[in-house]
Scaffold this active site. Sequence first.
Site, PDB file in Angstrom:
ATOM      1  N   LYS A 155       4.913   9.074   1.658  1.00 26.48           N
ATOM      2  CA  LYS A 155       5.294   8.991   0.250  1.00 26.48           C
ATOM      3  C   LYS A 155       6.521   9.877  -0.043  1.00 26.48           C
ATOM      4  CE  LYS A 155       1.947   6.169  -1.013  1.00 26.48           C
ATOM      5  NZ  LYS A 155       0.987   6.152   0.066  1.00 26.48           N
TER       6      LYS A 155
HETATM    7  C1  LIG Z   1      -0.568   1.953  -4.106  1.00 26.93           C
HETATM    8  C2  LIG Z   1      -1.435   2.995  -3.462  1.00 26.93           C
HETATM    9  N1  LIG Z   1      -2.485   3.460  -4.139  1.00 26.93           N
HETATM   10  C3  LIG Z   1      -3.288   4.406  -3.610  1.00 26.93           C
HETATM   11  C4  LIG Z   1      -3.083   4.929  -2.351  1.00 26.93           C
HETATM   12  C5  LIG Z   1      -4.030   5.931  -1.791  1.00 26.93           C
HETATM   13  O1  LIG Z   1      -3.408   7.155  -1.515  1.00 26.93           O
HETATM   14  P1  LIG Z   1      -3.985   8.131  -0.386  1.00 26.93           P
HETATM   15  O2  LIG Z   1      -3.632   7.546   0.945  1.00 26.93           O
HETATM   16  O3  LIG Z   1      -3.300   9.430  -0.639  1.00 26.93           O
HETATM   17  O4  LIG Z   1      -5.468   8.222  -0.577  1.00 26.93           O
HETATM   18  C6  LIG Z   1      -1.995   4.460  -1.610  1.00 26.93           C
HETATM   19  C7  LIG Z   1      -1.751   5.023  -0.275  1.00 26.93           C
HETATM   20  O5  LIG Z   1      -1.195   4.481   0.605  1.00 26.93           O
HETATM   21  C8  LIG Z   1      -1.157   3.462  -2.173  1.00 26.93           C
HETATM   22  O6  LIG Z   1      -0.104   2.978  -1.483  1.00 26.93           O
END
Ligand SMILES: Cc1ncc(COP(=O)(O)O)c(C=O)c1O
Length: 396
Positions: free
Chosen positions: A195
């Site tokens: 990210k």
């Molecule tokens: C659109 C979206 N929402 C939620 C998440 C979840 O984030 P995390 O991997 O930090 O739990 C991601 C992660 O890739 C994502 O791309």
Amino acid sequence: MEQLAIEGGKPVRDKFLPYGHQWIDEADIQAVIEVLRSDWLTTGPRVRKFEQAFADLVSAKEAVAVSNGTAALHAAMYAVGIGPDDEVIVPPMSFAASANCVVFQGGTPVFADVDPDTLLLDPVQVEAEITPRTKAIVAVDYAGQPCDYDALRAIADQHGLVLVADACHALGGSYKGRPVGSLADLNTFSFHPVKHITTGEGGMITTDDPQLAQRMRVFRNHGITSDHRQREQQGSWFYEMVDLGYNYRLTDFQCALGMSQLRKLSGWVARRHEIARRYDAAFAEIPAVEPLDVRADISHAYHLYVIQLDLTRLQATRAEVFAALRAEGIGVNVHYIPVHLHPFYRERFGTRPGLCQEAEAAYERLITLPISPRMSDNDVEDVITAVKKVVKHYAI
Ligand SMILES: Cc1ncc(COP(=O)(O)O)c(C=O)c1O
């Protein structure tokens, strides 16, 4: 068997170029080391500092740090009180967590289709899915482009719904001059290494509602009303668990890393824009390659650079183009398999192919190209050269 570069020739790159990658510098390392030498490892003073800096950056009143973006979405669903009788409208073109968070709370995700040109939640489709049980909308800023928040806000207000932004792709973006993070009732972020900024794993929720923020602070700490640090300061052992919560805390050293990373965000987003402009210019000359549309009233955060292949111009499937680009050393990816097509959703909620036809059609022809601020101009040119080479090879 691993595919060879086209016609058995030399691949464009010897060294694999990932689609996204963290950038950790010496200042980041020093920031973490400093905390490791301090008294606090988990919840300590840096959590509040990071939350405050983040809230200021996105023009929100409150920010709540949690252990990852999925926890951020879960906390948001908890804060607005999603439960077994509730439906929440979500787009299918996302990572599974955008819908899973509804299921964590016992609710039902209802999939509304996306706009075929941007792959963002289509407000017309949202309206069509509203029932008396609908309680919230989760809008996903796919690839880093903010959704049409004015349209979604109007629908939410008209039907008494809570608007949640899954802004995990969109830190650093804006909509009509308003920063991502201030656009919905609750806005969630991820600090996974691919990210915009990273804390290893990490997440954040922003809101202007102090009561929602307080609910999420309790939720991330087992449903307990005070944290270890506060009790120590008060010289008291007493605490109460007032609701079922989780251990979704972010550590102090992760928050120090987040603070240090945040300082670089605007420069990194600017670099993402430069890369996107170069791709846009190069692909404007290749009819088989169609970048997603970008609305004029937003500033994109370019977490992903997604192209759609015009398969009528190619003697190849997306899978073949994907394999050919990988063989050239380009770390292409596919974002996403529509969530409603995953076996879990088909079995639990009876979702089927045909439910969201735009997302399904897009999935058949989309490819994510590498984009990250650390990419050199040569890296960017390698991606363009590889795309041109593969498309030329398969052109009809
Ligand atoms: C659109 C979206 N929402 C939620 C998440 C979840 O984030 P995390 O991997 O930090 O739990 C991601 C992660 O890739 C994502 O791309």
